[in-house]
Design an enzyme around this catalytic site. Structure first.
Site, PDB file in Angstrom:
ATOM      1  N   GLN A  42     -24.681 123.185  63.042  1.00 37.36           N
ATOM      2  CA  GLN A  42     -24.873 124.457  62.355  1.00 37.36           C
ATOM      3  C   GLN A  42     -24.382 125.605  63.218  1.00 37.36           C
ATOM      4  OE1 GLN A  42     -28.776 124.547  60.743  1.00 37.36           O
ATOM      5  NE2 GLN A  42     -28.552 126.520  59.735  1.00 37.36           N
TER       6      GLN A  42
ATOM      7  N   SER B 265     -26.571 118.662  67.804  1.00 36.40           N
ATOM      8  CA  SER B 265     -27.671 118.938  66.893  1.00 36.40           C
ATOM      9  C   SER B 265     -27.427 118.264  65.538  1.00 36.40           C
ATOM     10  CB  SER B 265     -27.865 120.454  66.752  1.00 36.40           C
ATOM     11  OG  SER B 265     -29.054 120.750  66.050  1.00 36.40           O
ATOM     12  N   LEU B 266     -27.278 119.033  64.478  1.00 37.30           N
ATOM     13  CA  LEU B 266     -27.008 118.465  63.159  1.00 37.30           C
ATOM     14  C   LEU B 266     -25.803 117.514  63.181  1.00 37.30           C
ATOM     15  CD1 LEU B 266     -27.297 118.471  60.005  1.00 37.30           C
ATOM     16  CD2 LEU B 266     -25.670 120.374  60.039  1.00 37.30           C
TER      17      LEU B 266
ATOM     18  N   ARG C 201     -34.312 117.471  56.128  1.00 33.85           N
ATOM     19  CA  ARG C 201     -34.392 118.059  57.468  1.00 33.85           C
ATOM     20  C   ARG C 201     -34.306 119.586  57.395  1.00 33.85           C
ATOM     21  NH1 ARG C 201     -30.569 119.610  61.552  1.00 33.85           N
ATOM     22  NH2 ARG C 201     -31.095 118.920  63.685  1.00 33.85           N
TER      23      ARG C 201
ATOM     24  N   HIS D 168     -35.067 123.083  67.927  1.00 35.16           N
ATOM     25  CA  HIS D 168     -35.200 122.336  69.186  1.00 35.16           C
ATOM     26  C   HIS D 168     -36.303 122.829  70.103  1.00 35.16           C
ATOM     27  CE1 HIS D 168     -31.630 120.246  67.945  1.00 35.16           C
ATOM     28  NE2 HIS D 168     -30.977 121.392  67.852  1.00 35.16           N
TER      29      HIS D 168
ATOM     30  N   GLN E  64     -35.405 114.986  68.023  1.00 32.45           N
ATOM     31  CA  GLN E  64     -34.312 115.943  68.223  1.00 32.45           C
ATOM     32  C   GLN E  64     -34.679 117.341  67.731  1.00 32.45           C
ATOM     33  OE1 GLN E  64     -31.371 116.958  65.545  1.00 32.45           O
ATOM     34  NE2 GLN E  64     -29.716 115.909  66.626  1.00 32.45           N
TER      35      GLN E  64
END
Length: 313
Positions: free
Chosen positions: A12, A93-94, A118, A202, A251
Site C-alpha cells: 500500500q 507488507s500487503l 484484512r 504494523h 504481520q
C-alpha cells in the site's frame, strides 16, 4: 556463488491512478487478473486503477485488493515472457500476499477475499484519526526506537517499517506520532514526514485486526510456497502451513524487516532484484540497502524489456 534473482512486490502506497495502464494495453493477462479480482469483490478494480478517482482508489478497502491484483498481474506478465523462475520472493507488507500467490501458496481468488477482510479489519481496529504513521529520515534504527520510547507516554508508538538505512517508519496513536515528528529534528533526523494513511499499520493497535484476520486465514486453503518467500516478520521462509498462517496474522502488528529481507536474499546469492507492481519504491529502497544489487522494475513495457535482458531471457 551462482548468480540468482528474486522478485519483490510493493504494498500500500505504491498505487496511483493509471497504474499499469500501458502494460494493460499490451498484455491481456493484466486486465484478466483484475477481472478475476473484480469477480470476487464486485468492485471494478481495473476501472478504478485506470481512472480513479484517487480518493476512492486510496481507500484502504480498495487499495489493498487493487495492489494485490497489480502485483499478481505484473508477475503473470513476466511469467508469460520467460520460463526462468526466481530463487526467492518477498513482498512489502500487503505485497507479501502477491508474493504468496505468485509462489503457489495461495489461490488468487482466495487471496483477494483474505485481503479484503484484512483491509476491513485494519480499518475497523482504530477509529478514524486516532492512529497515524510517519517516516523518520536520517536516523539510525536504535535512535528511532529511542525516539518512540521517549515520546510514547502512555500511548502506542513504535518503529514499524525498517525500509532502508536511514529510513524508518513509525506508527501508533496520532498524538504520540505528532510528538515524535516534532521532536525528530532535535534528535538528529533530517526529516520527519507524516504519511497520508488511514490506519497505523504494523503496531500494537492492530492486534484486534490480527485476531480477526487469523480467524479468516484458519478457513483459507494455504500451502507451502513452491518458491521460498521471505516474510516481513522474520525475514525468512516458513516451514509449515500453521507457521505461515500465524506469520500473516502477526504481520499486522509486527515490524516490516525489509532491510534484513533484502540482505538475506543477497547472502543467498541474489544479484538481481525485480519489483513486480506499479511504481519503483522497492527498487529505490533496494539500491540504498545494497548498491551492488541490480534493481529492476516491471511497471511498464520498457521495464519489462530491461528485466528480460538482465535475466538473459
Amino acid at each position: 556463488m551462482e548468480s540468482q534473482w528474486a522478485v519483490v512486490f510493493p504494498g500500500q502506497g505504491s498505487q496511483s491512478v493509471g497504474m499499469l495502464g500501458t502494460l494493460g494495453e499490451r498484455r491481456p493477462v493484466v486486465r484478466e487478473t483484475f477481472a478475476e479480482a473484480t469477480a470476487v469483490l464486485g468492485t471494478d478494480l481495473w476501472e478504478l486503477a485506470c481512472n480513479g478517482p484517487a480518493e476512492i482508489l486510496n481507500r484502504t478497502e480498495n487499495t489493498q485488493p487493487a495492489m494485490l491484483a497489480a502485483g499478481v498481474a505484473t508477475w503473470r506478465v513476466l511469467a508469460e515472457a520467460t520460463d526462468l523462475r526466481p530463487s526467492h520472493m518477498a513482498g512489502h507488507s500487503l505485497g507479501e500476499y502477491s508474493a504468496l500467490v505468485a509462489a503457489g501458496a495461495l489461490e488468487f481468488s482466495d487471496a483477494v477475499a483474505v485481503v479484503a477482510e484484512r483491509a476491513a479489519a485494519m480499518q475497523d481496529a482504530v477509529p478514524a484519526g486516532a492512529g497515524a504513521m510517519a517516516a523518520i529520515l536520517g536516523l539510525e534504527d536504535e535512535a528511532v526506537r529511542a525516539l518512540c520510547v521517549t515520546h510514547a507516554g502512555d500511548e502506542v508508538l513504535e518503529a514499524v517499517n525498517f525500509n532502508s538505512p536511514g529510513q524508518v517508519v513509525i506508527a501508533g496513536s496520532a498524538q504520540a506520532v505528532e510528538r515524535a515528528v516534532a521532536a525528530a529534528p532535535a534528535a538528529g533526523a533530517k526529516r520527519a514526514v507524516r504519511l497520508p494513511v488511514s490506519v497505523p499499520s504494523h503496531c500494537a493497535l492492530m492486534r484486534p485486526a490480527a485476531e480477526r484476520l487469523a480467524a479468516r486465514l484458519a478457513t483459507t486453503d494455504v500451502r507451502i510456497p513452491e518458491i521460498p518467500v521471505l516474510h516481513n516478520v522474520t525475514a525468512a521462509p516458513v516451514q509449515t502451513v500453521e507457521e505461515l498462517r500465524a506469520t500473516l496474522a502477526e504481520q499486522l502488528y509486527r515490524p516490516v524487516r525489509w532491510v534484513e529481507t533484502v540482505q538475506t536474499m543477497r547472502a543467498g546469492g541474489v544479484q538481481i532484484l525485480v519489483e513486480a507492481g506499479p511504481g519503483k519504491v522497492l527498487t529505490g529502497l533496494s539500491r540504498r540497502i545494497d548498491r551492488n544489487l541490480q534493481a529492476l522494475e516491471l511497471s511498464d513495457e520498457s521495464g519489462l524489456a530491461r528485466t528480460l535482458e538482465a535475466l538473459g531471457a
